[in-house]
Design a protein around this motif. Structure first.
Motif: not given
Length: 195
Positions: A43-64
Motif C-alpha cells: 500500500m505504501g509503495f503503491g500510494m507513493a507511485a500514485m502520488a508522483v506529480p503529473a508535471a514530472l511524469f505522465t504515467l502510461p495508460e496501462w499503469t492504471w
C-alpha cells in the motif's frame, strides 16, 4: 494525482518511507504480523507511485489498469485473510480505495466528463462523489482513532519501566508501526481529497 506538485512530492516521499519501514517489519513477528506488514508495504509503495506529480511524469495508460489489477488482487487476498480477523478488513478497504482511485485517475475517466471515450454510463473524472465522501469519512475516523492510540499513557505507580533493558528492534516497535498506519491513513485521506 491532481493538485500542487509540492504536495505530490511530499506525499510521495512520505508514502515511500512508510512502505520501506513496513518492508523492514516483514522480518520480525508472527506470520500474521508479517502478512500485515507486507500488505502495508504494498500500500505504501503503491500510494507513493500514485502520488508522483503529473508535471514530472505522465504515467502510461496501462499503469492504471495494472494498479486496479494489483490492488484488486490484494483486496481479494485480504478478504480471504479477513475471516481470521485482525487488520485485514482495513486492508480490504484500503485496497479497494486504491482500485477506485486508479479507475478515477485513469486517462479515459478524465475524458468521460467531456463526452469522451467511455460512453453514456461513464462516471465524471474524480469518481463518484458519494463514494469518495464515504471513503473520506472512513479515513478521517481511522486517522482520529489511530492518533488517539498514539497518545502515551502514564505508567501505573510502582510499575518499573524498561529504562535499562534493551527494547525491541527498531523495525518492530509497536508505536512506529501505529505511526506508519496513521501516516498512510492521512496520505489516503489527502489523495482522496484531490480526486
Amino acid at each position: 494525482m491532481h493538485g500542487p506538485a509540492l504536495s505530490g512530492w511530499l506525499l510521495m516521499g512520505l508514502c515511500a518511507a512508510t512502505g520501506a519501514y513496513c518492508l523492514l517489519r516483514t522480518r520480525h513477528g508472527t506470520e500474521r504480523e508479517r502478512a500485515s506488514a507486507r500488505a502495508e508495504a504494498l500500500m505504501g509503495f503503491g500510494m507513493a507511485a500514485m502520488a508522483v506529480p503529473a508535471a514530472l511524469f505522465t504515467l502510461p495508460e496501462w499503469t492504471w489498469v495494472a494498479y486496479a489489477v494489483v490492488f484488486g488482487a490484494a483486496a481479494l487476498h485480504a478478504v480471504v485473510r479477513a475471516r481470521r480477523g485482525g487488520r485485514h478488513l482495513h486492508h480490504v478497504v484500503g485496497s479497494l480505495a486504491m482500485v477506485y482511485m486508479a479507475v478515477a485517475m485513469a486517462p479515459g475517466a478524465a475524458h468521460a466528463s467531456g463526452g469522451g471515450h467511455l460512453g453514456h454510463g461513464a462516471q465524471p473524472a474524480g469518481g463518484v462523489p458519494a463514494l469518495t465522501g464515504v471513503l473520506l469519512v472512513y479515513y478521517a475516523l481511522y486517522v482520529l482513532s489511530s492518533a488517539g492510540r498514539l497518545v502515551p499513557t502514564p505508567s501505573p505507580v510502582g510499575v518499573p519501566t524498561a529504562g535499562g533493558t534493551a527494547g525491541p528492534v527498531w523495525d518492530a516497535r509497536p508505536e512506529l508501526t501505529l505511526a506508519c498506519r496513521l501516516t498512510m491513513g492521512i496520505a489516503m485521506f489527502a489523495m482522496l481529497l484531490t480526486l
